[in-house]
Motif scaffolding. Structure first.
Motif, PDB file in Angstrom:
ATOM      1  N   ASN A   1       0.874  -1.077   0.089  1.00 34.77           N
ATOM      2  CA  ASN A   1      -0.115   0.452   0.211  1.00 34.77           C
ATOM      3  C   ASN A   1       0.959   0.867  -0.234  1.00 34.77           C
ATOM      4  OD1 ASN A   1      -2.495   1.300   2.711  1.00 34.77           O
ATOM      5  ND2 ASN A   1      -2.643   1.644   0.253  1.00 34.77           N
ATOM      6  N   ILE A   2       0.476   2.317  -1.024  1.00 32.42           N
ATOM      7  CA  ILE A   2       1.348   3.274  -0.948  1.00 32.42           C
ATOM      8  C   ILE A   2       0.799   4.730  -0.688  1.00 32.42           C
ATOM      9  CG2 ILE A   2       3.250   2.203  -2.638  1.00 32.42           C
ATOM     10  CD1 ILE A   2       1.835   3.691  -4.643  1.00 32.42           C
ATOM     11  N   PHE A   3      -0.292   4.973  -0.940  1.00 31.86           N
ATOM     12  CA  PHE A   3      -0.868   5.809  -0.586  1.00 31.86           C
ATOM     13  C   PHE A   3      -2.739   5.230  -0.683  1.00 31.86           C
ATOM     14  CE2 PHE A   3      -4.588   8.954  -2.313  1.00 31.86           C
ATOM     15  CZ  PHE A   3      -4.220   9.742  -1.579  1.00 31.86           C
ATOM     16  N   SER A   4      -3.409   6.056   0.440  1.00 28.39           N
ATOM     17  CA  SER A   4      -5.278   5.566   1.227  1.00 28.39           C
ATOM     18  C   SER A   4      -5.765   7.244   1.635  1.00 28.39           C
ATOM     19  CB  SER A   4      -4.874   4.894   2.363  1.00 28.39           C
ATOM     20  OG  SER A   4      -6.110   4.046   2.656  1.00 28.39           O
ATOM     21  N   GLN A   5      -6.969   7.484   0.982  1.00 30.75           N
ATOM     22  CA  GLN A   5      -7.475   8.637   1.544  1.00 30.75           C
ATOM     23  C   GLN A   5      -8.641   8.141   1.669  1.00 30.75           C
ATOM     24  OE1 GLN A   5      -8.165  11.694  -1.314  1.00 30.75           O
ATOM     25  NE2 GLN A   5      -8.735  13.016  -0.030  1.00 30.75           N
ATOM     26  N   ASP A   6      -9.148   8.742   3.530  1.00 29.91           N
ATOM     27  CA  ASP A   6     -10.389   8.264   3.568  1.00 29.91           C
ATOM     28  C   ASP A   6     -11.486   9.288   3.416  1.00 29.91           C
ATOM     29  OD1 ASP A   6      -9.224   5.939   4.507  1.00 29.91           O
ATOM     30  OD2 ASP A   6      -9.118   6.465   6.925  1.00 29.91           O
ATOM     31  N   THR A   7     -12.629   8.878   2.861  1.00 29.90           N
ATOM     32  CA  THR A   7     -13.098  10.704   2.896  1.00 29.90           C
ATOM     33  C   THR A   7     -14.842   9.933   4.347  1.00 29.90           C
ATOM     34  OG1 THR A   7     -13.112  10.487   0.696  1.00 29.90           O
ATOM     35  CG2 THR A   7     -14.909  11.414   1.466  1.00 29.90           C
ATOM     36  N   LYS A   8     -15.418  10.584   4.783  1.00 29.43           N
ATOM     37  CA  LYS A   8     -16.827  10.124   5.631  1.00 29.43           C
ATOM     38  C   LYS A   8     -18.177  10.311   4.845  1.00 29.43           C
ATOM     39  CE  LYS A   8     -19.145  11.327   9.594  1.00 29.43           C
ATOM     40  NZ  LYS A   8     -18.857  11.234  11.425  1.00 29.43           N
ATOM     41  N   ALA A   9     -18.402   8.759   5.726  1.00 30.25           N
ATOM     42  CA  ALA A   9     -19.562   9.059   4.238  1.00 30.25           C
ATOM     43  C   ALA A   9     -20.758   9.339   4.980  1.00 30.25           C
ATOM     44  CB  ALA A   9     -19.902   7.320   4.329  1.00 30.25           C
ATOM     45  N   LEU A  10     -21.705   9.762   3.965  1.00 30.19           N
ATOM     46  CA  LEU A  10     -22.954  10.939   4.665  1.00 30.19           C
ATOM     47  C   LEU A  10     -23.803   9.377   5.564  1.00 30.19           C
ATOM     48  CD1 LEU A  10     -23.945  12.565   1.892  1.00 30.19           C
ATOM     49  CD2 LEU A  10     -22.690  14.269   3.395  1.00 30.19           C
ATOM     50  N   PRO A  11     -24.151  10.604   6.552  1.00 26.36           N
ATOM     51  CA  PRO A  11     -25.210   9.520   7.253  1.00 26.36           C
ATOM     52  C   PRO A  11     -26.575   8.801   6.371  1.00 26.36           C
ATOM     53  CG  PRO A  11     -24.814  11.607   8.081  1.00 26.36           C
ATOM     54  CD  PRO A  11     -24.153  11.521   7.540  1.00 26.36           C
ATOM     55  N   GLU A  12     -26.463   7.395   6.666  1.00 27.34           N
ATOM     56  CA  GLU A  12     -27.682   6.700   6.528  1.00 27.34           C
ATOM     57  C   GLU A  12     -28.619   7.666   5.592  1.00 27.34           C
ATOM     58  OE1 GLU A  12     -27.942   3.902   4.486  1.00 27.34           O
ATOM     59  OE2 GLU A  12     -26.163   3.520   4.842  1.00 27.34           O
ATOM     60  N   GLY A  13     -29.668   7.911   5.060  1.00 26.81           N
ATOM     61  CA  GLY A  13     -31.106   8.954   4.061  1.00 26.81           C
ATOM     62  C   GLY A  13     -31.089   9.965   3.627  1.00 26.81           C
ATOM     63  N   LEU A  14     -29.119  10.456   4.702  1.00 29.33           N
ATOM     64  CA  LEU A  14     -29.122  11.987   3.661  1.00 29.33           C
ATOM     65  C   LEU A  14     -29.097  12.340   1.860  1.00 29.33           C
ATOM     66  CD1 LEU A  14     -28.656  14.444   6.658  1.00 29.33           C
ATOM     67  CD2 LEU A  14     -26.578  14.445   5.279  1.00 29.33           C
ATOM     68  N   PRO A  15     -29.155  12.870   1.508  1.00 35.80           N
ATOM     69  CA  PRO A  15     -29.362  13.034   0.007  1.00 35.80           C
ATOM     70  C   PRO A  15     -27.970  13.187  -0.355  1.00 35.80           C
ATOM     71  CG  PRO A  15     -30.502  15.218   0.584  1.00 35.80           C
ATOM     72  CD  PRO A  15     -30.458  13.966   2.244  1.00 35.80           C
ATOM     73  N   ASN A  16     -27.414  12.758  -1.546  1.00 38.19           N
ATOM     74  CA  ASN A  16     -26.159  13.048  -1.687  1.00 38.19           C
ATOM     75  C   ASN A  16     -25.874  14.377  -2.697  1.00 38.19           C
ATOM     76  OD1 ASN A  16     -23.251  13.792  -3.361  1.00 38.19           O
ATOM     77  ND2 ASN A  16     -23.434  11.101  -4.016  1.00 38.19           N
ATOM     78  N   PRO A  17     -25.221  15.825  -2.728  1.00 37.40           N
ATOM     79  CA  PRO A  17     -25.285  16.771  -2.500  1.00 37.40           C
ATOM     80  C   PRO A  17     -24.569  17.403  -4.122  1.00 37.40           C
ATOM     81  CG  PRO A  17     -23.592  16.860  -1.224  1.00 37.40           C
ATOM     82  CD  PRO A  17     -24.185  15.654  -1.185  1.00 37.40           C
ATOM     83  N   LEU A  18     -23.659  15.903  -4.457  1.00 35.41           N
ATOM     84  CA  LEU A  18     -23.401  15.796  -6.140  1.00 35.41           C
ATOM     85  C   LEU A  18     -24.610  14.988  -6.743  1.00 35.41           C
ATOM     86  CD1 LEU A  18     -19.632  14.452  -4.046  1.00 35.41           C
ATOM     87  CD2 LEU A  18     -20.097  16.402  -4.602  1.00 35.41           C
ATOM     88  N   PRO A  19     -23.690  15.716  -8.189  1.00 33.95           N
ATOM     89  CA  PRO A  19     -24.698  15.099  -9.343  1.00 33.95           C
ATOM     90  C   PRO A  19     -24.621  13.862  -9.371  1.00 33.95           C
ATOM     91  CG  PRO A  19     -23.113  16.265 -10.074  1.00 33.95           C
ATOM     92  CD  PRO A  19     -22.769  16.282  -8.617  1.00 33.95           C
TER      93      PRO A  19
END
Length: 149
Positions: free
Chosen positions: A131-149
């Motif tokens: 493993n040379i790289f890792s990035q974590d992105t917190k997930a939106l809470p269940e049921g919350l709409p995704n603001p991205l297209p």
């Protein structure tokens, strides 16, 4: 085309096994296994900032840091002959430690379930995925709409 699909599936299985080994090291408090899976120049990008391999392994000084985990929605992207990106959703529960480590009667607490999306880049060196790289992105809470297209 069948061959490409087989190679992609095989690559996905290989990287899932390598990524799972990192999670198991965190779950078992296995510093040596965690260190072996990460390149010496490993870069992690987390909500807290940047981290190297030593930062990643230091979280295990007091023992396991993860009580349980699951890897879901995994997908792979080949970046070259011996390099690939594994992306997935992880659900997990961290182990919280008492503030006063000297109080033996205090038990470890397990946090509520959390979720994040992970992107890990792996490079094959001498037949072993590192493993040379890792990035974590917190997930939106269940049921919350995704603001991205």
């Amino acid at each position: 085309m069948q061959s490409d699909r087989f190679q992609t599936d095989q690559l996905l299985q290989e990287l899932l096994a390598a990524e799972t080994a990192v999670w198991r090291a965190l779950q078992q408090g296995d510093v040596a296994a965690d260190c072996a899976a990460l390149h010496t120049d490993f870069l992690g990008v987390y909500p807290s900032g940047f981290a190297g391999r030593d930062d990643h392994t230091d979280q295990l000084e007091q023992g396991p840091s993860i009580a349980q985990f699951a890897i879901e929605q995994a997908r792979v992207l080949s970046l070259g002959p011996d390099c690939a990106l594994l992306a997935y959703r992880a659900t997990y529960r961290r182990i919280s430690r008492p503030v006063d480590q000297n109080k033996a009667d205090q038990n470890k607490d397990v946090s509520e379930e959390s979720a994040m999306y992970v992107s890990s880049i792996w490079r094959r060196e001498d037949g072993v995925w590192i493993n040379i790289f890792s990035q974590d992105t917190k997930a939106l809470p269940e049921g919350l709409p995704n603001p991205l297209p």
